[in-house]
Design an enzyme around this catalytic site. Sequence first.
Site, mmCIF file in Angstrom:
data_model
loop_
_atom_site.group_PDB
_atom_site.id
_atom_site.type_symbol
_atom_site.label_atom_id
_atom_site.label_comp_id
_atom_site.label_asym_id
_atom_site.label_seq_id
_atom_site.Cartn_x
_atom_site.Cartn_y
_atom_site.Cartn_z
ATOM 1 N N HIS A 20 0.837 -1.198 0.000
ATOM 2 C CA HIS A 20 0.000 0.000 0.000
ATOM 3 C C HIS A 20 0.877 1.255 0.000
ATOM 4 O O HIS A 20 0.660 2.178 -0.790
ATOM 5 C CB HIS A 20 -0.911 -0.004 1.221
ATOM 6 C CG HIS A 20 -1.908 -1.117 1.245
ATOM 7 N ND1 HIS A 20 -3.261 -0.922 1.136
ATOM 8 C CD2 HIS A 20 -1.743 -2.467 1.367
ATOM 9 C CE1 HIS A 20 -3.894 -2.082 1.191
ATOM 10 N NE2 HIS A 20 -2.989 -3.032 1.341
ATOM 11 N N ASP A 124 -6.062 5.755 1.554
ATOM 12 C CA ASP A 124 -6.264 4.350 1.233
ATOM 13 C C ASP A 124 -7.707 3.973 1.548
ATOM 14 O O ASP A 124 -8.175 4.171 2.671
ATOM 15 C CB ASP A 124 -5.298 3.498 2.057
ATOM 16 C CG ASP A 124 -5.080 2.121 1.476
ATOM 17 O OD1 ASP A 124 -6.068 1.466 1.122
ATOM 18 O OD2 ASP A 124 -3.906 1.694 1.384
#
Length: 487
Positions: A20, A124
């Site tokens: 990520h 995110d």
Amino acid sequence: MEREAAVPHVLIFPFPAQGHMNSMLKLAELLCPADMYITFLNSDHNHQRLLRFTDAEARFSHWPKFRFESITDGLPDDGHCSAESTFEMFNTLESITRPLFRDLVISLSHPQQEIPPLSCIIADGIIPFVIDVAEELNIPIISFRTISACSFWAYFCIPKLIAAGELPFQGDMDVPIKSVPGMEGFLRRRDLPSFCRAEELNDHVFQTVLSATQETTRASALILNSFEDLEGPILSEIRSRLPKLYAIGPLHAHSKTRLLEQSLLSSLSANSLWEVDRSCMKWLDSQPPKSVVYVSFGSLAVVGRETLLEFWYGLVRSGIPFLWVVRSDSVTGGNVNEEIPGELVEATTERGCLVGWAPQEEVLAHPAVGGFLTHSGWNSTLESIYTGVPMICWPYFADQQINSRFVSEVWRVGVDMKDTCDRGTVEKMVKEVMERREELMGSVDRLAKLARSCVSQGGSSRSNMDRLIKDIRSMARSSPKLHPKKK
């Protein structure tokens, strides 16, 4: 002063995990040359590892409007080494990180020493609370999902799967799945994201992922690390529900291409949270072209000792030279090098190379590499497609199950061995990919060319990125003052 006030200030906040963070740092590299202020919010743990093992601080110092910030993820320093700790992080982010994040957003929303107030958050999409905080504080938010479009769409369709009685399921894993539009012809139960294997719908991780994905509709837009020529049909399905979508991948190649064009690519350093062992590059230099299978299961996969040995025997018995990334913490209940059978040690000395962590982009681009035995993480999948290396897929968890199905059945750039890891299967599939390379190379080369084209001048990802930058600038011009909603 009016001109300066219109300069965007973007807060980028990834989920605290290697894959990520890496892709969102690549996004930051694309936004920095667009003359906007970027605050990149890492977890304390990941930020310290990033500074320890990379030159990220020096690289980003080229842009005076960029700065790192960090915040706790709520876990102890020694609690970040497995998929299980990732699941636990959902709880600690909500209970510990959320109020600290809110305070930070409030502080950034006021002018500070020539830095304009925050105009946009790119967060995110798997962090559940960020949209809540952004809405409360009246800050525009864009959701970034670091998974594939096909995986995101499968997550998004979970309510439809439940309504159709296809979730939860037990028993035969090869039963076809019919309620994910665009995938009716090839999707099976075993190909759904691993969270869908929960026996109870109230499973905490299942509900967290389901909720976070459905919340995406509340964001201003969605960013995906994909490209139109790879996942066009699925991107169209997503746009039917989320019309403002930017497909700007493969991000690792997109950022590199633009930095090269601007003569800003200063090093080959990746955004790694592990110490890279570059000795493997010298070993690769000594191998014939397309002769080596590269093996890596990413930063989170943890296997038992028996599973490790099954892979090891399979690789050795294939007769194919192999470069294998085996993290020190990748085996449960023991040391990686503990009591390894002599025949494996001898064979590895003859035609293998084991390292704790490798410079993966460079490895996949090396002429000696002819195949990739992978966990099917999305970054790894894109890197393999971009460099034209066929894959042997052994997905571990989350989005990786559906990625592997697309690799084998849709894009036809590899084979899928999900849910099996015995030595015979490993040997067979490694041989199959390495010996059938010429058959696979038609699809592999076609996708590699499309990946390169999409990040070049006039390419779809390049155009989508330009549109994203334009829209962020618009947010800066129209961004309202901070007015927290009353609780």
